[in-house]
Design a protein around this motif. Structure first.
Motif, PDB file in Angstrom:
ATOM      1  N   ALA A   1      72.322  89.467  25.083  1.00 56.51           N
ATOM      2  CA  ALA A   1      72.274  90.468  24.013  1.00 56.51           C
ATOM      3  C   ALA A   1      71.092  91.415  24.173  1.00 56.51           C
ATOM      4  CB  ALA A   1      72.209  89.775  22.647  1.00 56.51           C
ATOM      5  N   GLU A   2      70.069  90.984  24.880  1.00 51.72           N
ATOM      6  CA  GLU A   2      68.918  91.846  25.139  1.00 51.72           C
ATOM      7  C   GLU A   2      69.226  92.910  26.187  1.00 51.72           C
ATOM      8  OE1 GLU A   2      65.757  92.047  23.940  1.00 51.72           O
ATOM      9  OE2 GLU A   2      66.254  90.630  22.345  1.00 51.72           O
ATOM     10  N   VAL A   3      70.041  92.549  27.185  1.00 51.95           N
ATOM     11  CA  VAL A   3      70.251  93.469  28.316  1.00 51.95           C
ATOM     12  C   VAL A   3      71.569  94.233  28.247  1.00 51.95           C
ATOM     13  CG1 VAL A   3      68.784  92.090  29.821  1.00 51.95           C
ATOM     14  CG2 VAL A   3      71.239  91.611  29.754  1.00 51.95           C
ATOM     15  N   LEU A   4      72.544  93.737  27.508  1.00 49.10           N
ATOM     16  CA  LEU A   4      73.856  94.387  27.483  1.00 49.10           C
ATOM     17  C   LEU A   4      73.826  95.801  26.894  1.00 49.10           C
ATOM     18  CD1 LEU A   4      76.267  91.446  26.526  1.00 49.10           C
ATOM     19  CD2 LEU A   4      76.193  92.712  28.688  1.00 49.10           C
ATOM     20  N   PRO A   5      73.106  96.061  25.795  1.00 45.83           N
ATOM     21  CA  PRO A   5      73.158  97.418  25.230  1.00 45.83           C
ATOM     22  C   PRO A   5      72.777  98.510  26.218  1.00 45.83           C
ATOM     23  CG  PRO A   5      72.231  95.902  23.633  1.00 45.83           C
ATOM     24  CD  PRO A   5      72.360  95.140  24.915  1.00 45.83           C
ATOM     25  N   ALA A   6      71.782  98.271  27.063  1.00 46.02           N
ATOM     26  CA  ALA A   6      71.364  99.286  28.033  1.00 46.02           C
ATOM     27  C   ALA A   6      72.394  99.453  29.140  1.00 46.02           C
ATOM     28  CB  ALA A   6      70.005  98.921  28.623  1.00 46.02           C
ATOM     29  N   TRP A   7      73.154  98.409  29.437  1.00 46.90           N
ATOM     30  CA  TRP A   7      74.156  98.468  30.502  1.00 46.90           C
ATOM     31  C   TRP A   7      75.467  99.086  30.021  1.00 46.90           C
ATOM     32  CZ3 TRP A   7      78.721  95.365  30.583  1.00 46.90           C
ATOM     33  CH2 TRP A   7      79.501  95.521  31.737  1.00 46.90           C
ATOM     34  N   LEU A   8      75.843  98.838  28.792  1.00 47.79           N
ATOM     35  CA  LEU A   8      77.114  99.327  28.267  1.00 47.79           C
ATOM     36  C   LEU A   8      77.119 100.844  28.145  1.00 47.79           C
ATOM     37  CD1 LEU A   8      77.662  96.685  25.443  1.00 47.79           C
ATOM     38  CD2 LEU A   8      79.124  96.984  27.467  1.00 47.79           C
ATOM     39  N   ASP A   9      78.315 101.426  28.264  1.00 43.04           N
ATOM     40  CA  ASP A   9      78.486 102.853  27.974  1.00 43.04           C
ATOM     41  C   ASP A   9      78.314 103.134  26.486  1.00 43.04           C
ATOM     42  OD1 ASP A   9      78.820 103.759  30.495  1.00 43.04           O
ATOM     43  OD2 ASP A   9      80.885 104.441  30.252  1.00 43.04           O
ATOM     44  N   GLY A  10      78.618 102.155  25.687  1.00 39.09           N
ATOM     45  CA  GLY A  10      78.469 102.294  24.243  1.00 39.09           C
ATOM     46  C   GLY A  10      78.905 101.024  23.552  1.00 39.09           C
ATOM     47  N   HIS A  11      78.350 100.775  22.392  1.00 40.03           N
ATOM     48  CA  HIS A  11      78.800  99.646  21.587  1.00 40.03           C
ATOM     49  C   HIS A  11      78.437  99.923  20.133  1.00 40.03           C
ATOM     50  CE1 HIS A  11      74.596  98.341  21.530  1.00 40.03           C
ATOM     51  NE2 HIS A  11      74.923  97.483  20.571  1.00 40.03           N
ATOM     52  N   ALA A  12      79.152  99.269  19.243  1.00 44.69           N
ATOM     53  CA  ALA A  12      78.884  99.404  17.804  1.00 44.69           C
ATOM     54  C   ALA A  12      79.373  98.153  17.108  1.00 44.69           C
ATOM     55  CB  ALA A  12      79.572 100.641  17.231  1.00 44.69           C
ATOM     56  N   ILE A  13      78.741  97.864  15.988  1.00 43.79           N
ATOM     57  CA  ILE A  13      79.083  96.673  15.201  1.00 43.79           C
ATOM     58  C   ILE A  13      79.491  97.096  13.799  1.00 43.79           C
ATOM     59  CG2 ILE A  13      78.082  94.627  14.086  1.00 43.79           C
ATOM     60  CD1 ILE A  13      76.530  94.120  16.652  1.00 43.79           C
ATOM     61  N   GLY A  14      80.560  96.496  13.315  1.00 40.90           N
ATOM     62  CA  GLY A  14      80.998  96.681  11.938  1.00 40.90           C
ATOM     63  C   GLY A  14      81.145  95.335  11.265  1.00 40.90           C
ATOM     64  N   SER A  15      81.034  95.317   9.954  1.00 41.84           N
ATOM     65  CA  SER A  15      81.152  94.053   9.241  1.00 41.84           C
ATOM     66  C   SER A  15      81.847  94.269   7.909  1.00 41.84           C
ATOM     67  CB  SER A  15      79.777  93.414   9.018  1.00 41.84           C
ATOM     68  OG  SER A  15      78.984  94.218   8.168  1.00 41.84           O
ATOM     69  N   ALA A  16      82.312  93.179   7.348  1.00 43.83           N
ATOM     70  CA  ALA A  16      82.856  93.172   5.991  1.00 43.83           C
ATOM     71  C   ALA A  16      82.198  92.030   5.252  1.00 43.83           C
ATOM     72  CB  ALA A  16      84.375  93.011   5.992  1.00 43.83           C
ATOM     73  N   SER A  17      81.743  92.291   4.052  1.00 47.97           N
ATOM     74  CA  SER A  17      80.943  91.343   3.282  1.00 47.97           C
ATOM     75  C   SER A  17      81.799  90.223   2.702  1.00 47.97           C
ATOM     76  CB  SER A  17      80.250  92.083   2.133  1.00 47.97           C
ATOM     77  OG  SER A  17      81.224  92.535   1.197  1.00 47.97           O
ATOM     78  N   PRO A  18      81.161  89.140   2.243  1.00 48.07           N
ATOM     79  CA  PRO A  18      81.914  88.088   1.557  1.00 48.07           C
ATOM     80  C   PRO A  18      82.679  88.616   0.352  1.00 48.07           C
ATOM     81  CG  PRO A  18      79.707  87.316   2.083  1.00 48.07           C
ATOM     82  CD  PRO A  18      79.736  88.780   2.403  1.00 48.07           C
ATOM     83  N   GLU A  19      82.089  89.586  -0.370  1.00 49.30           N
ATOM     84  CA  GLU A  19      82.776  90.153  -1.537  1.00 49.30           C
ATOM     85  C   GLU A  19      84.056  90.872  -1.117  1.00 49.30           C
ATOM     86  OE1 GLU A  19      78.496  89.609  -2.390  1.00 49.30           O
ATOM     87  OE2 GLU A  19      79.592  90.653  -0.784  1.00 49.30           O
TER      88      GLU A  19
END
Length: 237
Positions: free
Chosen positions: A78-96
């Motif tokens: 997880a430390e090195v992947l962001p610099a290697w990837l062309d792009g990434h993003a995270i989305g989430s949905a809450s417990p509510e």
């Protein structure tokens, strides 16, 4: 099933389209937990070889499904992947949100949030599993079972989603010690079950889930969703 991911699926998709395509690998974590959000990561590669980690002796640790990696190796990737990837993003949905609209719709929200946040929109989405929970006309989706073990793109998403969510849950452990949030990340465990029996659910628990049926002292807190009433229709019965 291979234990090290490759680009077989990505190359197949490129051959089917007959042109270079930008593929976003998508994976989720937190679906089966009792507490915390569901998290989805979308990751895009240029189909180059991914980073490797030093292993024991002359061995190297190669990228694969996060569940097949140790915690230390997941965090190192997880430390090195962001610099290697062309792009990434995270989305989430809450417990509510999970309580209000159900897990399938919550997964869709999290996936759409992740895909929408990518620096460039993908041409195709490669989704781990056998069901398309994205269901959005903006993206063409290919579902592949065990894609997190077969696809480098999805494996990268798997690792980043897992490490991100584990970090969120570990932070909650200081606020609510005793629920094993740092160790079990909100998933069922004997320690988690005991804490629920003694202290009840926290504000981060999913209150519409069946684990409350086994907690007589707290069963009255369970929330019930009417599937026919649309999103946001939740009642306490």
């Amino acid at each position: 099933m291979p234990r090290v991911a490759g680009y077989e699926i990505e190359h197949e998709l490129r051959e089917l389209t007959g042109r270079p395509v930008r593929i976003a690998g998508v994976d989720e974590v937190g679906r089966g937990a009792w507490a915390g959000p569901v998290v989805v990561c979308a990751a895009v590669t240029d189909l180059s070889d991914p980073p490797e980690l030093p292993g024991r002796g002359d061995r190297t640790v190669r990228l694969t499904d996060s569940k097949l990696l140790t915690k230390a190796h997941r965090e190192a990737f997880a430390e090195v992947l962001p610099a290697w990837l062309d792009g990434h993003a995270i989305g989430s949905a809450s417990p509510e949100e999970i309580d209000e609209i159900g897990m399938t719709a919550a997964l869709r929200r999290a996936a759409v949030r992740a895909l929408s946040a990518l620096p460039e929109p993908p041409d195709l989405v490669l989704l781990d599993g056998d069901a398309d929970y994205v269901r959005d006309p903006r993206w063409r989706v290919r579902c592949e079972v065990k894609a997190d073990q077969r696809s480098i793109t999805v494996a990268a998403a798997s690792v980043l989603a897992k490490v991100h969510r584990d970090g969120l849950m570990a932070a909650l452990d200081t606020e609510f010690p005793g629920y094993a949030f740092a160790d079990a990340a909100g998933y069922p465990s004997p320690v988690h079950q005991k804490a629920l029996e003694e202290h009840g659910p926290t504000p981060y628990h999913r209150m519409s889930w069946s684990y409350l049926d086994d907690l007589p002292r707290w069963r009255h807190l369970k929330r019930y969703r009417d599937p026919s009433a649309g999103e946001g229709q939740l009642s306490l019965l």
